[in-house]
Motif scaffolding. Structure first.
Motif, short mmCIF file in Angstrom:
data_model
loop_
_atom_site.label_atom_id
_atom_site.label_comp_id
_atom_site.label_asym_id
_atom_site.label_seq_id
_atom_site.Cartn_x
_atom_site.Cartn_y
_atom_site.Cartn_z
N UNK A 1 0.84 -1.11 0.06
CA UNK A 1 0.11 -0.04 0.12
C UNK A 1 0.87 1.04 0.06
N UNK A 2 2.25 1.24 0.05
CA UNK A 2 3.05 2.24 0.20
C UNK A 2 3.48 2.68 -1.19
N UNK A 3 3.39 3.98 -1.27
CA UNK A 3 3.89 4.34 -2.70
C UNK A 3 5.41 4.67 -2.69
N UNK A 4 5.87 5.06 -3.81
CA UNK A 4 7.26 5.35 -3.96
C UNK A 4 7.57 6.71 -3.29
N UNK A 5 8.60 6.91 -2.39
CA UNK A 5 8.80 8.19 -1.65
C UNK A 5 10.29 8.30 -1.41
N UNK A 6 10.59 9.60 -1.09
CA UNK A 6 12.11 9.80 -0.75
C UNK A 6 12.17 9.44 0.61
N UNK A 7 11.15 9.62 1.71
CA UNK A 7 11.48 9.15 3.12
C UNK A 7 9.95 8.47 3.52
N UNK A 8 10.18 7.29 3.86
CA UNK A 8 8.96 6.48 4.63
C UNK A 8 9.14 6.60 6.39
N UNK A 9 7.97 6.73 6.77
CA UNK A 9 8.00 6.78 8.20
C UNK A 9 7.22 5.72 8.91
N UNK A 10 7.77 4.82 9.61
CA UNK A 10 7.15 3.58 10.40
C UNK A 10 6.91 3.97 11.91
N UNK A 11 5.76 4.11 12.11
CA UNK A 11 5.42 4.36 13.58
C UNK A 11 5.15 3.02 14.16
N UNK A 12 5.78 2.61 15.31
CA UNK A 12 5.81 1.29 15.79
C UNK A 12 6.54 0.31 15.00
N UNK A 13 7.70 0.54 14.74
CA UNK A 13 8.61 -0.11 13.99
C UNK A 13 8.81 -1.57 14.14
N UNK A 14 9.13 -1.90 15.73
CA UNK A 14 9.51 -3.13 16.17
C UNK A 14 10.89 -3.55 15.57
N UNK A 15 11.07 -4.50 14.60
CA UNK A 15 12.34 -4.96 14.06
C UNK A 15 12.69 -4.22 12.84
N UNK A 16 11.92 -2.95 12.55
CA UNK A 16 12.43 -2.37 11.30
C UNK A 16 12.21 -3.27 9.93
N UNK A 17 11.50 -4.38 9.89
CA UNK A 17 11.55 -5.13 8.94
C UNK A 17 10.59 -4.44 7.77
N UNK A 18 9.74 -3.47 7.85
CA UNK A 18 8.97 -2.90 6.85
C UNK A 18 9.67 -1.85 6.22
N UNK A 19 10.47 -0.91 6.80
CA UNK A 19 11.35 0.05 6.23
C UNK A 19 12.43 -0.36 5.46
N UNK A 20 12.82 -1.68 6.07
CA UNK A 20 14.21 -2.27 5.39
C UNK A 20 13.58 -3.09 3.99
#
Length: 219
Positions: free
Chosen positions: A14-33
């Motif tokens: 659901x995330x579009x192409x972007x310069x910077x993505x913000x992950x609130x409640x990231x836990x292991x940071x799998x999503x931004x990675x």
């Protein structure tokens, strides 16, 4: 390369192409990675309210060689986040009441340049209500099956408009009447919870929602 569970993959899609993505409640940071490794985001801010999840995230950043591309930040929701730091924003794996409170109290989110991708674990109706009352338009809803569980992912953007919605909308949104397996599973989950609530307490709001859902499914 990071591989995501069906729940997180649904969020990522659901995330579009972007310069910077913000992950609130990231836990292991799998999503931004995952988003950076797949060229969807150039960089990311991975935030969490507690230090321990950020230690997990730090290991992910190191293991995936993403130092300098993912910033780890201690933050209670959006309290340590500034406007304009990211264009695509995800809040995933939290209770719906908590997400609704963030929507109600974070005024700078009311800007059409931000896309919100929300994955509430509970109280989906409160998230939809907070979005509508704060002038956000829901642009898409997707569901994902993971074992015996089904998850909802809501995409929204600020429009400044609020609308009167039928009772079913707060509970099943765009999914009522869908033939997709995971959508049907989600709607059945909602119907089961509302039925249990009505039978247990005689709650008329639950009965109204049930009748509205059945009407929407038949139209």
């Amino acid at each position: 390369m990071i591989k995501l569970t069906p729940r997180l993959l649904c969020v990522a899609q659901a995330v579009g192409n972007c310069d910077c993505f913000l992950d609130i409640g990231t836990d292991h940071a799998y999503l931004p990675a995952y988003l950076i490794e797949n060229g969807i985001a150039k960089r990311a801010i991975a935030s969490d309210i507690n230090p321990n999840p950020l230690l997990n995230a730090e290991r992910t950043v190191a293991d995936e060689n993403l130092t300098g591309k993912i910033e780890l930040r201690l933050s209670d929701g959006f309290k340590n986040i500034k406007p304009d730091e990211a264009e695509e924003i995800a809040v995933a794996g939290m209770g719906g009441l908590m997400i609704a409170e963030m929507l109600n109290t974070t005024a700078w989110l009311k800007n059409s340049k931000y896309r919100l991708v929300l994955q509430p674990m509970t109280h989906f109706e409160d998230v939809r209500r907070a979005l509508n009352e704060n002038g956000f338009e829901i642009t898409d809803e997707q569901t994902a099956l993971e074992g015996k569980r089904v998850y909802l992912v809501i995409s929204a953007r600020y429009s400044g408009k609020t609308e009167e919605k039928p009772a079913y909308w707060y509970y099943t949104g765009m999914l009522a009447g869908s033939k997709k397996e995971s959508d049907i599973a989600f709607c059945n989950k909602v119907i089961k919870a509302l039925t249990k609530k009505y039978e247990g307490s005689g709650d008329m709001t639950s009965l109204e929602a049930l009748r509205s859902i059945e009407n929407a499914k038949s139209n």
